[in-house]
Design an enzyme around this catalytic site. Structure first.
Site, PDB file in Angstrom:
ATOM      1  N   ILE A  57     -27.022 103.594  11.056  1.00 19.54           N
ATOM      2  CA  ILE A  57     -26.529 104.844  10.124  1.00 19.54           C
ATOM      3  C   ILE A  57     -26.025 105.664  11.454  1.00 19.54           C
ATOM      4  CG2 ILE A  57     -26.936 106.789   8.924  1.00 19.54           C
ATOM      5  CD1 ILE A  57     -29.500 105.488   7.619  1.00 19.54           C
ATOM      6  N   TYR A  80     -39.793 121.388  14.296  1.00 21.86           N
ATOM      7  CA  TYR A  80     -40.435 122.486  14.639  1.00 21.86           C
ATOM      8  C   TYR A  80     -42.019 122.625  14.510  1.00 21.86           C
ATOM      9  CZ  TYR A  80     -40.756 127.584  15.870  1.00 21.86           C
ATOM     10  OH  TYR A  80     -40.996 128.650  16.649  1.00 21.86           O
ATOM     11  N   THR A 129     -28.145 115.461   9.253  1.00 19.73           N
ATOM     12  CA  THR A 129     -27.798 115.946  10.506  1.00 19.73           C
ATOM     13  C   THR A 129     -26.232 116.031  10.618  1.00 19.73           C
ATOM     14  OG1 THR A 129     -29.874 115.261  11.346  1.00 19.73           O
ATOM     15  CG2 THR A 129     -28.308 116.429  12.921  1.00 19.73           C
ATOM     16  N   LYS A 157     -34.936 105.044   9.501  1.00 24.06           N
ATOM     17  CA  LYS A 157     -33.776 105.153  10.241  1.00 24.06           C
ATOM     18  C   LYS A 157     -34.367 105.751  11.744  1.00 24.06           C
ATOM     19  CE  LYS A 157     -29.543 108.211  11.429  1.00 24.06           C
ATOM     20  NZ  LYS A 157     -28.982 109.246  10.943  1.00 24.06           N
ATOM     21  N   ARG A 203     -34.743 115.964  18.019  1.00 23.28           N
ATOM     22  CA  ARG A 203     -34.357 117.071  17.068  1.00 23.28           C
ATOM     23  C   ARG A 203     -35.587 117.703  16.677  1.00 23.28           C
ATOM     24  NH1 ARG A 203     -29.087 118.089  15.969  1.00 23.28           N
ATOM     25  NH2 ARG A 203     -27.545 116.490  16.445  1.00 23.28           N
ATOM     26  N   TYR A 225     -37.082 109.179   8.643  1.00 22.44           N
ATOM     27  CA  TYR A 225     -36.084 109.328   9.658  1.00 22.44           C
ATOM     28  C   TYR A 225     -36.663 110.085  10.877  1.00 22.44           C
ATOM     29  CZ  TYR A 225     -31.608 111.343  11.860  1.00 22.44           C
ATOM     30  OH  TYR A 225     -30.601 111.508  13.004  1.00 22.44           O
TER      31      TYR A 225
END
Length: 293
Positions: free
Chosen positions: A206, A109, A46, A164, A140, A135
């Protein structure tokens, strides 16, 4: 120590004023991170603004990163999206040499069910010649990968080697640590909570802020992993205000402002992202100077 224990950095993608990729800036950044003693690099997550890069640009950035790294650190490629078939195909056809694993964000989404998330990663696992990191970043993606789904994937697919975790949910972290296979890695996806996550068994972070302050961050993380929290705590506290500033007006605009001040790369971002406001930029410069003095 496992090569993915410690500090990984989600590398920014430097841009020129005309919006093209700044490869000279990327070279300087990679060398800056290696000199900062981080443990591994993540290309096109990202923070790398991957969503605004086309496939040709992505392939060239992965290749260039591997060339400049030249085997000095382990490399992870970020390959994610919300079309399972497309992402599985991209992973299957990933041919860039020099990479050690793939990091793939949960679909955004679409808002899949937990079974949908499981089937998505099952398809990626079956398509990948490299180990995979999950992840989870609900802020997000608009959906959470539950602890149950994480541990189910970790148990069922041996090439899914870690996650992550950027949910910010310590109840979820606790459940993952309790129920995961012994060798499955929990990694902090948020700089501010890396230290407390390591205290319950996470193996590192990370990082975003590590782009600008790799030496300061990686030293703190190594102290945590060694169990020396007394020495790590003041270093953690020293980074709190800098970390807050990095996200005050969005990532990676904040850390790019710091990188520009450090003369590593410029602070251009691609729309719909914009640079930080002048007031925040001045505060970032002052805080960067304080920490690096």
């Amino acid at each position: 120590m496992n090569k993915f224990h410690g500090t990984g950095v989600a590398i920014v993608t430097p841009f020129n004023a005309d919006g093209t990729v700044d490869y000279n800036g990327l070279k300087k950044l990679i060398n800056h991170l290696i000199e900062g003693k981080v443990e591994y690099l993540v290309s096109l997550g990202t923070t790398g603004e991957a969503s605004t890069l086309n496939n040709t640009e992505k392939k060239r950035i992965w290749e260039f990163t591997a060339e400049i790294n030249n085997g000095r650190l382990p490399l992870v490629a970020g390959i994610g999206g919300n079309d399972t078939a497309e992402i599985a195909n991209s992973i299957k056809n990933f041919e860039v040499n020099g990479y050690d694993a793939i990091l793939s964000a949960s679909p955004y989404y679409n808002k899949p069910t937990q079974e949908g998330i499981y089937q998505h990663y099952k398809a990626l696992s079956e398509s990948s010649a490299l180990p995979l990191f999950l992840y989870n970043v609900p802020g997000r993606t608009a959906s959470n990968v539950s602890a149950e789904t994480t541990c189910r994937l970790a148990t069922d697919f041996k090439n899914i080697i870690g996650t992550k975790e950027a949910s910010g949910n310590f109840d979820q972290f606790n459940q993952i640590m309790r129920d995961k296979p012994a060798d499955f890695m929990l990694i902090s996806g948020d700089d501010p909570v890396a230290m407390p996550m390591i205290s319950i068994g996470a193996v590192g972070v990370i990082s975003v802020i590590g782009n600008a302050l790799p030496l300061q961050l990686s030293e703190m993380i190594r102290l945590c992993l060694a169990g020396n929290y007394a020495a790590a705590l003041p270093k953690h506290l020293n980074l709190i205000e800098f970390t807050r500033m990095m996200f005050a007006e969005g990532n990676p605009a904040g850390v790019k402002a710091a990188l520009k001040h450090l003369d590593i790369c410029d602070d251009h971002v691609r729309l719909p992202l914009v640079k930080v406001t002048d007031g925040l930029r001045q505060a970032i410069v002052a805080e960067t100077n304080r920490i690096t003095a």
